[in-house]
Design an enzyme around this catalytic site. Structure first.
Site, short mmCIF file in Angstrom:
data_model
loop_
_atom_site.label_atom_id
_atom_site.label_comp_id
_atom_site.label_asym_id
_atom_site.label_seq_id
_atom_site.Cartn_x
_atom_site.Cartn_y
_atom_site.Cartn_z
N ASP A 36 20.92 15.46 33.39
CA ASP A 36 21.65 15.03 32.14
C ASP A 36 22.15 13.54 32.27
O ASP A 36 22.76 13.08 33.20
CB ASP A 36 23.16 15.82 32.18
CG ASP A 36 24.14 15.60 31.00
OD1 ASP A 36 23.78 14.69 30.48
OD2 ASP A 36 25.04 16.46 30.94
N TYR A 76 34.70 16.65 39.39
CA TYR A 76 33.91 17.43 38.11
C TYR A 76 33.01 16.43 37.56
O TYR A 76 33.42 15.51 36.89
CB TYR A 76 35.09 17.92 37.16
CG TYR A 76 34.32 18.65 35.94
CD1 TYR A 76 33.59 19.58 36.31
CD2 TYR A 76 34.29 18.14 34.62
CE1 TYR A 76 32.81 20.24 35.39
CE2 TYR A 76 33.52 18.66 33.79
CZ TYR A 76 32.90 19.91 34.13
OH TYR A 76 32.22 20.46 33.21
N LYS A 100 28.46 21.17 35.28
CA LYS A 100 27.77 22.24 36.08
C LYS A 100 26.22 21.50 36.49
O LYS A 100 25.68 20.72 35.78
CB LYS A 100 27.59 23.36 35.63
CG LYS A 100 29.03 24.36 35.69
CD LYS A 100 29.00 25.31 36.72
CE LYS A 100 30.50 26.19 37.02
NZ LYS A 100 30.91 25.69 38.11
P1 13P Z 1 26.92 20.00 30.96
O1 13P Z 1 27.15 20.35 32.48
O2 13P Z 1 25.94 20.29 30.33
O3 13P Z 1 26.91 18.36 30.93
O4 13P Z 1 28.34 20.29 30.29
C1 13P Z 1 29.35 19.98 30.80
C2 13P Z 1 30.77 20.39 30.03
O5 13P Z 1 31.80 20.14 30.19
C3 13P Z 1 30.50 21.22 28.91
O6 13P Z 1 31.65 21.73 28.31
MG MG Z 2 26.47 16.97 29.88
MG MG Z 3 24.02 20.36 30.97
#
Ligand code: 13P
Ligand code: MG
Ligand code: MG
Ligand code: 13P
Length: 362
Positions: free
Chosen positions: A13, A226, A229
């Site tokens: 990402d 954080y 994910k």
């Molecule tokens: P991603 O892991 O897809 O970047 O999403 C993060 C997030 O905080 C979605 O609310």
């Molecule tokens: Mg993202």
């Molecule tokens: Mg993502």
């Protein structure tokens, strides 16, 4: 023996458009440009799911090869420049360090790679998910390779009747274990039923031929904070002693619950969708899975076939939306919100720290 072909899927990402919902088309163009000029690939396809770019690449360099990992890394860096220019959300989010050390593992991007001798016909499916974590593949992989109620081939195909080997990784203690199935399915389920901790890394035939492999890194555990994910990928080879394409897709007719969704902190249904519909919007979700099918022809990626575009997955999408309606009403309460130990790498600990002194002995 012919030359072996390698299939590498490396994803990251590197900035969302808008928020965390999709990949901006200019990033896909940039990624294609970089891969085209590399000269070390047989073929490639740039796939997207939500805000994740998936570089699907074939070559003859084997798994874990520095040149391939460097190419992916540099492609993501080039895309990050575009993302920064467009001020996309979280530009460079998954690149944990500025310096490349020879292997993208542990540096942010997710990696699933396999090397094999291309069969007379070599159908493969690349599964890509957004707003969830690597353990999301545990249940579908179990169904594909160990559950006769999903995969009738386990019962009626003599080439599958012997079962498969499951390599499971303990993501917390960095250990691995191999289970023989069906002999040890109850032992296997003890662990893979806890997908935040134990992940199916690969599945092999009893002869040791690779059948499936997934990305298993957990960025938050690595970064200690954080950063979203680790939206995972998984490669599954199909047919002729392996699950038929339809057997590999069948588990997704049931939108099982996975961890992820909003702020990576919620449980929700994994909705199978076409690539163009992988735009997680409602509460940044619900989590999505895309399945791209390819026939390999001397390493060329003939495809993709965007499997979940098929109307036969409409019911799964409806069910996922119903589950989303139901579970969203719990708001900040567990089990919709993840349990505290899973929230450790979110922003919650900072809130708790602030309130620490308010607690008195009972
Ligand atoms: P991603 O892991 O897809 O970047 O999403 C993060 C997030 O905080 C979605 O609310
Ligand atoms: Mg993202
Ligand atoms: Mg993502
Ligand atoms: P294979 O025996 O080639 O895997 O095909 C079985 C089949 O017809 C799947 O639907």
């Amino acid at each position: 023996m012919g030359e072996k072909v390698s299939l590498s899927v490396i994803k990251a990402d590197i900035g969302g458009f808008v928020g965390h919902s999709t990949v901006h088309p200019e990033l896909v163009i940039k990624a294609k440009e970089e891969l085209t000029k590399s000269g070390i690939l047989i073929d490639f396809f740039v796939g997207t799911v939500g805000d994740d770019i998936n570089l699907i690449m074939t070559h003859t360099l084997g798994v874990d090869h520095g040149e391939i990992h460097k190419l992916a890394w540099n492609t993501f860096l080039a895309c990050t420049e575009v993302a920064k220019k467009l001020k996309l959300y979280g530009a460079g989010q998954d690149l944990l360090s500025d310096a490349f050390s020879g292997n993208v593992k542990g540096m942010g991007p997710g990696v699933a790679e396999m090397e094999f001798e291309e069969r007379k016909s070599e159908p493969v499916i690349v599964f890509m998910a957004d707003k969830t974590e690597p353990g999301a593949w545990n249940l579908p992989l179990y169904k594909m390779f160990a559950d006769p109620f999903n995969t009738i081939g386990l019962v009626i195909d003599p080439k599958m009747h012997g079962g498969f080997l499951f390599e499971v990784h303990d993501l917390i203690h960095h250990k691995k274990v191999i289970f023989q199935c069906p002999e040890e399915i109850y032992d296997l389920l003890v662990f893979i039923g806890a997908p935040g901790h134990y992940c199916i890394k690969s599945v092999y035939t009893k002869e040791g031929e690779v059948a499936a492999t997934s990305s298993t890194q957990r960025l938050n555990l690595m970064a200690g904070r954080y950063i979203g994910k680790d939206d995972p990928v998984c490669i599954v080879r199909c047919q002729n002693g392996l699950p038929a394409v339809g057997e590999a897709l069948e588990p997704f007719a049931y939108p099982h619950l996975v961890a992820g969704w909003m702020r990576g902190s919620h449980v929700g249904p994994l909705m199978p969708v076409a690539m163009k519909d992988a735009v997680p919007s409602r509460f940044d979700g619900p989590p999505r899975a895309v399945a791209l099918g390819f026939q390999l022809a001397d390493g060329k990626l003939i495809g993709p076939q965007d499997f979940f575009a098929d109307v036969s997955f409409n019911e799964a999408r409806n069910t996922a939306n119903q589950i989303a309606n139901y579970v969203r009403r719990m708001g900040p309460f567990e089990p919709h919100r993840l349990p505290l130990n899973e929230m450790e790498y979110t922003t919650l600990p900072d809130v708790m720290k602030k309130l620490k002194d308010r607690f008195q002995e009972l």
